[in-house]
Enzyme design. Structure first.
Site, PDB file in Angstrom:
ATOM      1  N   ASP A  18      -2.727 -18.329   0.276  1.00  0.00           N
ATOM      2  CA  ASP A  18      -3.675 -19.083  -0.561  1.00  0.00           C
ATOM      3  C   ASP A  18      -4.316 -20.220   0.229  1.00  0.00           C
ATOM      4  O   ASP A  18      -5.528 -20.417   0.185  1.00  0.00           O
ATOM      5  CB  ASP A  18      -3.022 -19.570  -1.866  1.00  0.00           C
ATOM      6  CG  ASP A  18      -1.689 -20.270  -1.657  1.00  0.00           C
ATOM      7  OD1 ASP A  18      -1.147 -20.223  -0.539  1.00  0.00           O
ATOM      8  OD2 ASP A  18      -1.182 -20.876  -2.618  1.00  0.00           O
TER       9      ASP A  18
ATOM     10  N   LYS B  73       3.235 -15.167   2.296  1.00  0.00           N
ATOM     11  CA  LYS B  73       3.506 -15.862   1.026  1.00  0.00           C
ATOM     12  C   LYS B  73       5.014 -16.090   0.957  1.00  0.00           C
ATOM     13  O   LYS B  73       5.692 -15.678   0.006  1.00  0.00           O
ATOM     14  CB  LYS B  73       2.969 -15.016  -0.144  1.00  0.00           C
ATOM     15  CG  LYS B  73       2.944 -15.720  -1.486  1.00  0.00           C
ATOM     16  CD  LYS B  73       1.938 -16.834  -1.577  1.00  0.00           C
ATOM     17  CE  LYS B  73       2.126 -17.605  -2.870  1.00  0.00           C
ATOM     18  NZ  LYS B  73       1.281 -18.824  -2.942  1.00  0.00           N
TER      19      LYS B  73
ATOM     20  N   ASP C  17     -12.197  -9.334   4.413  1.00  0.00           N
ATOM     21  CA  ASP C  17     -13.498  -9.354   3.735  1.00  0.00           C
ATOM     22  C   ASP C  17     -14.044 -10.781   3.708  1.00  0.00           C
ATOM     23  O   ASP C  17     -15.250 -11.000   3.858  1.00  0.00           O
ATOM     24  CB  ASP C  17     -13.367  -8.844   2.292  1.00  0.00           C
ATOM     25  CG  ASP C  17     -13.560  -7.332   2.198  1.00  0.00           C
ATOM     26  OD1 ASP C  17     -13.364  -6.664   3.223  1.00  0.00           O
ATOM     27  OD2 ASP C  17     -13.891  -6.831   1.107  1.00  0.00           O
TER      28      ASP C  17
ATOM     29  N   ASP D 246      -6.308  -7.086   3.969  1.00  0.00           N
ATOM     30  CA  ASP D 246      -7.430  -6.430   3.303  1.00  0.00           C
ATOM     31  C   ASP D 246      -8.352  -7.498   2.707  1.00  0.00           C
ATOM     32  O   ASP D 246      -9.572  -7.479   2.895  1.00  0.00           O
ATOM     33  CB  ASP D 246      -6.895  -5.504   2.198  1.00  0.00           C
ATOM     34  CG  ASP D 246      -8.010  -4.846   1.408  1.00  0.00           C
ATOM     35  OD1 ASP D 246      -8.967  -4.373   2.028  1.00  0.00           O
ATOM     36  OD2 ASP D 246      -7.921  -4.822   0.156  1.00  0.00           O
TER      37      ASP D 246
ATOM     38  N   TYR E 125       0.824  -1.213   0.000  1.00  0.00           N
ATOM     39  CA  TYR E 125       0.000   0.000   0.000  1.00  0.00           C
ATOM     40  C   TYR E 125       0.858   1.262   0.000  1.00  0.00           C
ATOM     41  O   TYR E 125       0.422   2.315  -0.451  1.00  0.00           O
ATOM     42  CB  TYR E 125      -0.912   0.037   1.231  1.00  0.00           C
ATOM     43  CG  TYR E 125      -2.206  -0.691   1.052  1.00  0.00           C
ATOM     44  CD1 TYR E 125      -2.225  -2.062   0.831  1.00  0.00           C
ATOM     45  CD2 TYR E 125      -3.420  -0.021   1.101  1.00  0.00           C
ATOM     46  CE1 TYR E 125      -3.415  -2.737   0.666  1.00  0.00           C
ATOM     47  CE2 TYR E 125      -4.617  -0.685   0.943  1.00  0.00           C
ATOM     48  CZ  TYR E 125      -4.603  -2.043   0.726  1.00  0.00           C
ATOM     49  OH  TYR E 125      -5.784  -2.705   0.555  1.00  0.00           O
TER      50      TYR E 125
HETATM   51  C1  IPM Z   1     -10.240  -1.474   3.734  1.00  0.00           C
HETATM   52  C2  IPM Z   1     -10.560  -0.798   2.422  1.00  0.00           C
HETATM   53  C3  IPM Z   1      -9.441   0.147   2.045  1.00  0.00           C
HETATM   54  C4  IPM Z   1      -8.143  -0.650   1.964  1.00  0.00           C
HETATM   55  C5  IPM Z   1      -9.693   0.911   0.742  1.00  0.00           C
HETATM   56  C6  IPM Z   1     -10.962   1.721   0.796  1.00  0.00           C
HETATM   57  C7  IPM Z   1      -8.520   1.787   0.360  1.00  0.00           C
HETATM   58  O1  IPM Z   1     -10.783  -1.756   1.438  1.00  0.00           O
HETATM   59  O2  IPM Z   1      -9.879  -0.780   4.703  1.00  0.00           O
HETATM   60  O3  IPM Z   1     -10.371  -2.691   3.808  1.00  0.00           O
HETATM   61  O4  IPM Z   1      -7.867  -1.293   0.933  1.00  0.00           O
HETATM   62  O5  IPM Z   1      -7.383  -0.646   2.939  1.00  0.00           O
HETATM   63 MG    MG Z   2     -10.881  -3.750   2.187  1.00  0.00          MG
END
Ligand code: IPM
Ligand code: MG
Length: 332
Positions: free
Chosen positions: A193, A161, A221, A217, A112
């Site tokens: 993975d 990884k 999710d 990240d 990032y």
């Molecule tokens: C998160 C979001 C952010 C990230 C985006 C909005 C830049 O997806 O905090 O999970 O990738 O960190």
């Molecule tokens: Mg995210």
């Protein structure tokens, strides 16, 4: 009693000031004890903020505030609420007793924030993103991960990884060294993975997942998806000094079509406030009270459109927030 100051970040700031986060807004955040931040979005398809220079997109404001406040440690809890077991994408006979994990994501390093470039080379465009990590960046997030594990089931799975990436090899070596200082915590390592696969087959085996920025990240999710809805959890982003920024776990909400429709759950934001009470102000009892109120809302089978679960009665965003307050014993 809390004193609030409003600052703009993301699309609203771009519209007002031409940049996703002004230096003054960052300074105000810096001078506050904690920051509550709503979801970032409006950045897909034909949105007016999509096709612009990367530093002018809404997300750039988020990266600036993370770096500016040194928010290196991102705590993302994900667990199955009993009331939502039917909404979990895994079959009931598999998910059995649910799961309860915390994803500990490094937040101010890695790909990032590494060097990035796009140039023309040999008659075509050539783009580079680099993924740097220093020992001290890995060490401090590892320490946070082990400390959280000590308060939980004392299990850390570090995800990397290392079979391919140099930064992951340094990650694994450094985490292993820190692990020796926490003999009570069981530490193991998995590749991203296989962790992504195992997470949807045996999520209950995860207690603390310790991982780098990009992997965290993605896998956070996935963890939230397993809870049956993305709209239920908060996320804490903490600095060395313990200063924190708190957001809904579903921090990225790109769907502009919901704006003004009162379809989106406020629960993630309310849970973020609970995390703020706990992590920034040490108000554990109050944080628990808020979390219990949310459980009661779920027991009453009330939901917004975006997080509907079997048997739930759908209400508007504001009504959902009113229910949360009622179960907290507060007048609305
Ligand atoms: C998160 C979001 C952010 C990230 C985006 C909005 C830049 O997806 O905090 O999970 O990738 O960190
Ligand atoms: Mg995210």
């Amino acid at each position: 009693k809390f004193n609030y100051t409003d600052i703009l970040m993301g699309g609203c700031s771009i519209d007002a000031y031409g940049v996703p986060l002004t230096d003054e807004a960052l300074e105000t955040a810096r001078n506050s004890d904690a920051v509550l931040l709503g979801a970032v979005g409006g950045d897909v398809g034909n949105s007016r903020w999509y096709d612009v220079a990367p530093e002018l997109r809404p997300e750039a404001g988020l990266l600036k505030i993370r770096k500016g406040l040194n928010l290196f440690a991102n705590i993302r809890p994900a667990y199955l609420f009993e009331q939502l077991a039917d909404a979990c994408p895994l079959k009931k006979e598999i998910i059995g007793n649910g799961f309860d994990m915390v994803i500990m994501r490094e937040l101010t390093g890695g790909v990032y924030f590494g060097a990035r470039s796009t140039e023309e080379k040999d008659g075509e465009l050539y783009a580079v993103d680099s993924m740097p990590y220093s020992e001290h960046e890995i060490r401090r997030i590892a320490i946070k991960g082990f400390e959280i594990a000590m308060k939980r089931r004392k299990n850390v799975i570090s995800v990397d990884k290392a079979n391919v990436l140099g930064s992951s090899r340094l990650w694994r070596k450094t985490v292993t060294e820190i692990g020796k200082e926490y003999p009570e915590v069981e530490l193991s390592h998995e590749y991203i993975d296989s962790a992504a696969l195992k997470l949807i087959r045996r999520p209950w085996e995860y207690d603390v997942i310790l991982t780098a920025n990009l992997f965290g990240d993605i896998i956070s999710d996935e963890g939230t998806g397993l809870t049956g809805t993305a709209g239920l959890f908060g996320s804490a982003e903490l600095s060395v000094s313990g200063k924190g920024l708190y957001t809904p776990n579903q921090l990225h909400y790109p769907d502009e079509s919901v704006i003004g429709k009162q379809k989106v759950s406020p629960v993630g934001m309310i849970m973020a406030a609970a995390l703020m009470l706990r992590c920034s102000f040490g108000l554990e009892k109050e944080a628990k009270t808020v979390e219990n109120a949310i459980e009661k809302v779920l027991e009453a089978k009330i939901s917004t459109e975006d997080m509907k679960y079997p048997g739930a009665k759908i209400v508007l965003t504001g009504e959902m927030a009113d229910f949360c307050c009622q179960f907290l014993g507060k007048d609305v």
